[in-house]
Write a protein that holds these residues in place. Structure first.
Motif, PDB file in Angstrom:
ATOM      1  N   UNK A 422       0.792  -1.066  -0.124  1.00 50.16           N
ATOM      2  CA  UNK A 422       0.028   0.038   0.019  1.00 50.16           C
ATOM      3  C   UNK A 422       1.045   1.246  -0.045  1.00 50.16           C
ATOM      4  N   UNK A 423       0.561   2.180  -0.793  1.00 46.47           N
ATOM      5  CA  UNK A 423       1.376   3.632  -0.805  1.00 46.47           C
ATOM      6  C   UNK A 423       0.627   4.416  -0.041  1.00 46.47           C
ATOM      7  N   UNK A 424       0.908   4.993   0.991  1.00 39.88           N
ATOM      8  CA  UNK A 424       0.374   6.123   1.900  1.00 39.88           C
ATOM      9  C   UNK A 424       1.170   7.356   1.949  1.00 39.88           C
ATOM     10  N   UNK A 425       0.463   8.403   2.177  1.00 36.69           N
ATOM     11  CA  UNK A 425       1.173   9.476   2.279  1.00 36.69           C
ATOM     12  C   UNK A 425       0.348  10.810   2.273  1.00 36.69           C
ATOM     13  N   UNK A 426       0.786  11.892   2.299  1.00 40.79           N
ATOM     14  CA  UNK A 426      -0.160  12.933   2.378  1.00 40.79           C
ATOM     15  C   UNK A 426      -0.542  13.284   0.914  1.00 40.79           C
ATOM     16  N   UNK A 427      -1.464  14.136   0.587  1.00 44.91           N
ATOM     17  CA  UNK A 427      -2.055  14.389  -0.817  1.00 44.91           C
ATOM     18  C   UNK A 427      -1.072  15.181  -1.583  1.00 44.91           C
ATOM     19  N   UNK A 428      -1.011  14.747  -2.848  1.00 44.00           N
ATOM     20  CA  UNK A 428      -0.058  15.405  -3.750  1.00 44.00           C
ATOM     21  C   UNK A 428       1.138  15.202  -3.544  1.00 44.00           C
ATOM     22  N   UNK A 429       1.681  13.754  -2.675  1.00 44.52           N
ATOM     23  CA  UNK A 429       2.939  13.352  -2.298  1.00 44.52           C
ATOM     24  C   UNK A 429       3.645  12.503  -3.827  1.00 44.52           C
ATOM     25  N   UNK A 430       2.725  12.054  -4.557  1.00 42.26           N
ATOM     26  CA  UNK A 430       3.316  11.370  -5.731  1.00 42.26           C
ATOM     27  C   UNK A 430       2.773   9.834  -5.646  1.00 42.26           C
ATOM     28  N   UNK A 431       1.963   9.674  -4.906  1.00 42.08           N
ATOM     29  CA  UNK A 431       1.301   8.180  -4.753  1.00 42.08           C
ATOM     30  C   UNK A 431       0.816   7.766  -6.241  1.00 42.08           C
ATOM     31  N   UNK A 432       0.035   8.420  -6.750  1.00 40.66           N
ATOM     32  CA  UNK A 432      -0.681   8.044  -7.784  1.00 40.66           C
ATOM     33  C   UNK A 432       0.089   8.260  -9.149  1.00 40.66           C
ATOM     34  N   UNK A 433       1.016   8.907  -8.986  1.00 43.85           N
ATOM     35  CA  UNK A 433       2.009   9.297 -10.110  1.00 43.85           C
ATOM     36  C   UNK A 433       3.029   7.907 -10.054  1.00 43.85           C
ATOM     37  N   UNK A 434       3.417   7.420  -8.863  1.00 42.95           N
ATOM     38  CA  UNK A 434       4.158   6.027  -8.901  1.00 42.95           C
ATOM     39  C   UNK A 434       3.463   5.077  -9.483  1.00 42.95           C
ATOM     40  N   UNK A 435       2.163   4.849  -9.244  1.00 42.05           N
ATOM     41  CA  UNK A 435       1.046   3.966  -9.753  1.00 42.05           C
ATOM     42  C   UNK A 435       1.170   4.007 -11.450  1.00 42.05           C
ATOM     43  N   UNK A 436       1.104   5.250 -11.787  1.00 39.60           N
ATOM     44  CA  UNK A 436       0.831   5.405 -13.308  1.00 39.60           C
ATOM     45  C   UNK A 436       2.246   5.316 -14.032  1.00 39.60           C
ATOM     46  N   UNK A 437       3.193   5.029 -13.308  1.00 39.79           N
ATOM     47  CA  UNK A 437       4.663   4.614 -13.868  1.00 39.79           C
ATOM     48  C   UNK A 437       4.468   3.278 -14.140  1.00 39.79           C
ATOM     49  N   UNK A 438       4.149   2.505 -13.264  1.00 41.29           N
ATOM     50  CA  UNK A 438       3.921   1.026 -13.553  1.00 41.29           C
ATOM     51  C   UNK A 438       3.116   0.567 -14.482  1.00 41.29           C
ATOM     52  N   UNK A 439       2.105   1.326 -14.968  1.00 40.37           N
ATOM     53  CA  UNK A 439       1.094   0.965 -16.065  1.00 40.37           C
ATOM     54  C   UNK A 439       1.837   1.532 -17.250  1.00 40.37           C
ATOM     55  N   UNK A 440       2.869   2.366 -17.090  1.00 39.95           N
ATOM     56  CA  UNK A 440       3.313   3.025 -18.412  1.00 39.95           C
ATOM     57  C   UNK A 440       2.564   4.093 -18.970  1.00 39.95           C
ATOM     58  N   UNK A 441       1.636   4.767 -18.076  1.00 40.14           N
ATOM     59  CA  UNK A 441       1.108   5.808 -18.507  1.00 40.14           C
ATOM     60  C   UNK A 441       1.929   7.009 -18.976  1.00 40.14           C
ATOM     61  N   UNK A 442       3.062   6.880 -17.979  1.00 38.25           N
ATOM     62  CA  UNK A 442       4.260   7.658 -18.425  1.00 38.25           C
ATOM     63  C   UNK A 442       5.503   7.220 -18.273  1.00 38.25           C
ATOM     64  N   UNK A 443       6.795   7.569 -18.775  1.00 42.61           N
ATOM     65  CA  UNK A 443       8.010   7.025 -18.681  1.00 42.61           C
ATOM     66  C   UNK A 443       8.694   7.822 -17.459  1.00 42.61           C
TER      67      UNK A 443
END
Ligand SMILES: Nc1ncnc2c1ncn2[C@@H]1O[C@H](COP(=O)(O)OP(=O)(O)OP(=O)(O)O)[C@@H](O)[C@H]1O
Length: 637
Positions: A422-443
Motif C-alpha cells: 500500500x502506498x500512503x502519504x499526504x495528498x500530492x506526495x506522488x502516490x498516484x504518479x508512482x502507480x501511473x509509472x507501473x502501467x506506463x502511462x508515463x515514462x
C-alpha cells in the motif's frame, strides 16, 4: 446501421406459431431479405492496432494526400467539371447565331436549330452538374471517413500526458468543425474553384475573340477595380474567419467543460456565473460572425455595382460600334452575356478563397495533431513480455509532469511477486504518479521501472498491459450493458465468467435485482449506478481479466459502512495470489496490505509491515497515531 456478416437474423417461417416469437410470416420473408440485403455493410473485421505509426501514416497530412487515395473519383470529377464549364458557355454564342443568322435573316430553321442545340446544351450541363455533385459528394464523404478514422486511431496512440494537457473541447473542434471545413472544401469548393477558374480562362479568350477593343476595355478598366476590391476582401475576411474559428473553438471548449462538470456546477450554484462566462465566449463568436457578415455585405454589392457600371460602359461603347456597323447586334448581346460570365467567377473565386483558406487551416491543425508523437513510445525492437511472476522494481526513479517541476526523485522500491503493497502519504506526495509509472502511462525521466527484471521501456505495450490490471480512482462506465462493462478488458469472456466476476465482487444481488440482469443497460458515464456500485463494477472488471499485477487507486469518496465492507471483501477476492500496488487513502485499507510504503514529497521514506512501522516510531507511526485519535478503529492483528 452496422450489420455483422452472417446469416439471416430472423428465423424465417419455420418457427412454430403460438410461441413468443413466431418468426417472420412467409409472405413477408422476401421483403425482410431484401431489406437486409440493402443494409449498408460497414467494416467489422478485427482492427490491427499498432502503437507505432506505419511509414504511410508518417507522411505529413496534405489536401493532396487526402485526395490522392481516391484518384478515380477525382479524375471523374475533373472530367465532369470540364464538360460543365464548356457547355455553360455555349449559351451566349448560340444566342448570337440565333439573332444574327436566324431572327435578323428571318430564318426559322436556324432559330429552331439553335433553340434545340441550346436545349441540348442546357440538358448536358444539368446532367454533368448532377453527376459532378454526386461524385464530389461521395469523394468528400470518403475523404472525411478516412480522416476521421486516421485522427481517431492517432488519438488512441497518444500518451496520457497529451490528454491532460489538451482541452477536450479543442480536440472535439478538430473532429467537428475542422473536419467539416474540409468536407465543404472537398465537396463543393474544389469543384467550384475549377469551374470558375476554367470559365474565366475560356471567357477571356472568347471576349478577345469577339472584339479586341471591347475586351481590352474590360481588362484595363474594370478588372483593376475588381482586383483591388477583392484583395481588400481577402485580407479582411482572413482576419474575420480566423477570429470566427477561435470563437467556435472557445465556445465548444467552454460547452464541453460545463457539461462534464455539470454536477459540480449545480452543487456550487455556478449556473448564473457559467451562463455569464458562456455568454462572453458566444458573444465573441457572434462579434466575429458579425464582422464577416459586414465584410461580405460590403464586398458582394460593391463588386456587383462595379460589374453593372462596367456593363453599362461596354454597352455604350458597343452600341456605338453597332451603329457604325463594326459589330452585329448578336455579337453585342453575346458579348454582354459573356461579360456576366466573366464577372461572376471573380466574385465567386474570392468567396471560394475563404473556403479554401478555412480548409487549409483545418488541414494544418489536423496535421499538427497527427504529427504529435506519443511521449510513451514503443521501441522499434520492443520485446514481448513473457508471463510474469509479478516482481516490480523502482530503481532510482525520477519523474515530473512538467520539465522544471519534479514530482518524484530517487525512488527505490521493490514489490515482491504476489505481495500487496500500500502506498500512503499526504495528498500530492506522488502516490498516484508512482502507480501511473507501473502501467506506463508515463515514462520516468530518470532511473528505471522493471517488471521481473525487464525495463518497461523495452517491452511491447500490448504485452505489458495484458498482464496488468488497473482500477482507477473514479471508474468510468461506458454506455452499454453490465456485461459489456464487466467484460471491457476481455470482451470474449463467457456469461459464466462474467457472473463469476460479479459474484466474487459481491455485485450479485444488485445485478439480479436489475430488470434485465447482466443485459441491463447502464447509462453513459455510469450515472445510473451509485459510486460504491461503480467501484465494485470496476473491481469485477479487473477480476475478469485476472492480471498478474494489479494497480489500484483507492476511491476517496466516502461510502457507507455496508458498501465499504462489500468493497473490502471484493478486494480480498481480487488481490488473492497476485502482486498489487494499492494507492491507499484510508489507513484502514493500508494496514491490511502485506507491506506499506510511505511516500512523502516524491520520495519513498519508509517501507515495512504495519506493526514494524508503528514500532519504528517514524512517519507512519505518527499518521497511525493521528488516525487512531480521530476515531479510526484500533488495529487488531
Ligand atoms: N497531469 C498532471 N500534470 C501536471 N502535474 C500533475 C499531474 N498529475 C499530478 N500532478 C502533480 O503531481 C504531484 C503528485 O500528484 P499525485 O496525483 O501523484 O499525488 P497523490 O500522492 O496521489 O495525491 P492524492 O493522495 O491527493 O491522490 C501533485 O503535486 C500534482 O499536482
Amino acid at each position: 446501421m452496422t450489420m455483422m456478416g452472417g446469416g439471416s437474423v430472423f428465423g424465417g417461417a419455420g418457427n412454430a406459431p403460438g410461441l413468443p416469437f413466431a418468426g417472420v410470416p412467409q409472405e413477408m420473408q422476401a421483403g425482410v431479405d431484401a431489406l437486409i440485403a440493402d443494409e449498408p455493410q460497414h467494416l467489422t473485421e478485427p482492427v490491427v492496432f499498432s502503437h507505432r505509426r506505419g511509414e504511410r501514416d508518417r507522411r505529413p497530412l496534405t489536401l493532396r494526400r487526402l485526395l490522392a487515395r481516391h484518384k478515380r473519383s477525382l479524375v471523374a470529377a475533373l472530367a465532369l467539371v470540364a464538360v460543365e464549364s464548356a457547355t455553360l458557355q455555349a449559351g451566349p454564342k448560340l444566342t448570337q447565331v440565333g439573332i444574327d443568322d436566324g431572327i435578323l435573316k428571318h430564318s426559322m430553321t436556324v432559330v429552331v436549330t439553335v433553340a434545340l442545340i441550346y436545349l441540348a446544351s442546357v440538358g448536358l450541363t444539368g446532367l454533368a452538374s448532377a453527376a459532378r455533385v454526386r461524385v464530389t459528394g461521395r469523394l468528400a464523404a470518403w475523404v472525411m471517413h478516412d480522416l476521421r478514422i486516421t485522427v481517431f486511431t492517432h488519438l488512441q496512440r497518444l500518451s496520457m500526458g497529451f490528454f491532460t494537457a489538451e482541452k477536450a473541447g479543442v480536440l472535439m473542434t478538430r473532429m467537428t468543425s475542422d473536419v467539416e471545413n474540409l468536407q465543404q472544401l472537398v465537396q463543393d469548393g474544389l469543384a467550384q474553384f475549377a469551374i470558375q477558374g476554367l470559365t474565366m480562362v475560356v471567357v477571356t479568350a472568347v471576349l478577345f475573340g469577339y472584339n479586341v477593343k471591347l475586351a481590352l476595355i474590360t481588362v484595363v478598366v474594370i478588372v483593376p477595380v475588381l482586383t483591388a476590391l477583392s484583395l481588400w476582401f481577402r485580407h479582411a475576411s482572413n482576419i474575420g474567419y480566423s477570429r470566427a474559428r477561435d470563437g467556435i473553438s472557445a465556445t465548444l471548449a467552454d460547452l464541453s467543460e460545463s457539461l462534464h462538470g455539470i454536477s459540480q456546477v449545480r452543487a456550487s450554484d455556478r449556473r448564473s456565473r457559467n451562463i455569464l462566462a458562456h455568454r462572453k465566449v458566444v458573444g465573441q463568436y457572434r462579434d466575429a460572425n458579425d464582422d464577416t457578415a459586414l465584410i461580405n455585405g460590403i464586398y458582394g454589392p460593391s463588386t456587383q455595382l462595379v460589374g453593372f457600371l462596367g456593363q453599362a460602359m461596354i454597352l455604350a461603347v458597343s452600341g456605338h460600334m453597332v451603329l457604325r456597323h463594326e459589330l452585329t447586334v448578336g455579337e453585342l448581346i453575346a458579348f454582354s452575356l459573356y461579360l456576366n460570365s466573366f464577372f461572376a467567377p471573380i466574385q465567386q473565386l474570392v468567396q471560394l478563397y475563404n473556403v479554401y483558406q478555412q480548409g487549409q487551416s483545418s488541414v494544418t491543425k489536423l496535421r499538427e495533431l497527427l504529427d504529435t508523437e506519443p511521449t510513451v513510445a514503443e521501441s522499434p525492437d520492443a520485446a514481448e513480455l513473457p508471463p510474469v511472476r509479478g516482481e516490480l522494481l523502482f530503481e532510482d526513479v525520477g519523474f515530473g509532469y512538467l520539465e522544471d517541476r519534479p514530482v518524484l526523485s530517487g525512488v527505490n522500491l521493490r514489490v515482491r511477486a504476489g505481495e500487496t503493497i500500500a502506498l500512503v502519504g499526504p495528498t500530492g506526495a506522488g502516490k498516484s504518479t508512482l502507480a501511473r509509472l507501473i502501467v506506463r502511462f508515463y515514462d520516468p525521466t530518470g532511473g528505471r521501472v522493471l517488471i521481473d527484471g525487464h525495463d518497461l521501456r523495452d517491452l511491447s505495450i500490448t504485452s505489458l498491459r495484458r498482464q496488468l490490471g488497473v482500477v482507477p480512482q473514479e471508474p468510468f462506465l461506458f454506455g452499454g450493458t453490465i456485461r459489456d462493462n464487466v467484460s471491457f478488458g476481455r470482451p470474449e469472456a463467457t456469461d459464466e465468467e462474467v457472473w463469476e466476476a460479479i459474484r466474487a465482487t459481491g455485485l450479485e444481488s444488485l445485478v439480479e435485482r436489475m430488470p434485465e440482469g447482466i443485459d441491463t443497460v447502464v447509462h453513459e458515464r455510469g450515472q445510473s449506478l451509485s459510486s460504491g456500485e461503480r467501484q465494485l463494477l470496476a473491481l469485477a472488471r479487473a477480476f475478469l481479466v485476472r492480471p498478474r499485477v494489479l494497480v489500484l487507486d483507492e476511491a476517496t469518496s466516502n461510502l457507507d459502512l455496508q458498501s465499504e465492507s462489500r468493497i473490502e471483501a471484493a478486494l480480498d477476492a481480487l488481490l488473492e495470489g497476485r502482486t498489487a500496488v494499492l494507492v491507499a487513502h484510508r489507513l484502514s485499507t493500508a494496514m491490511k496490505a502485506d507491506r506499506i510504503a510511505v511516500v512523502d514529497d516524491g520520495r519513498v521514506i519508509e517501507v515495512g509491515g504495519h506493526d514494524e512501522l508503528v514500532a519504528a516510531g517514524g512517519r507512519y507511526a505518527d499518521m497511525f497515531a493521528t488516525w487512531s485519535r480521530h476515531g479510526g478503529a484500533p488495529h487488531e492483528p
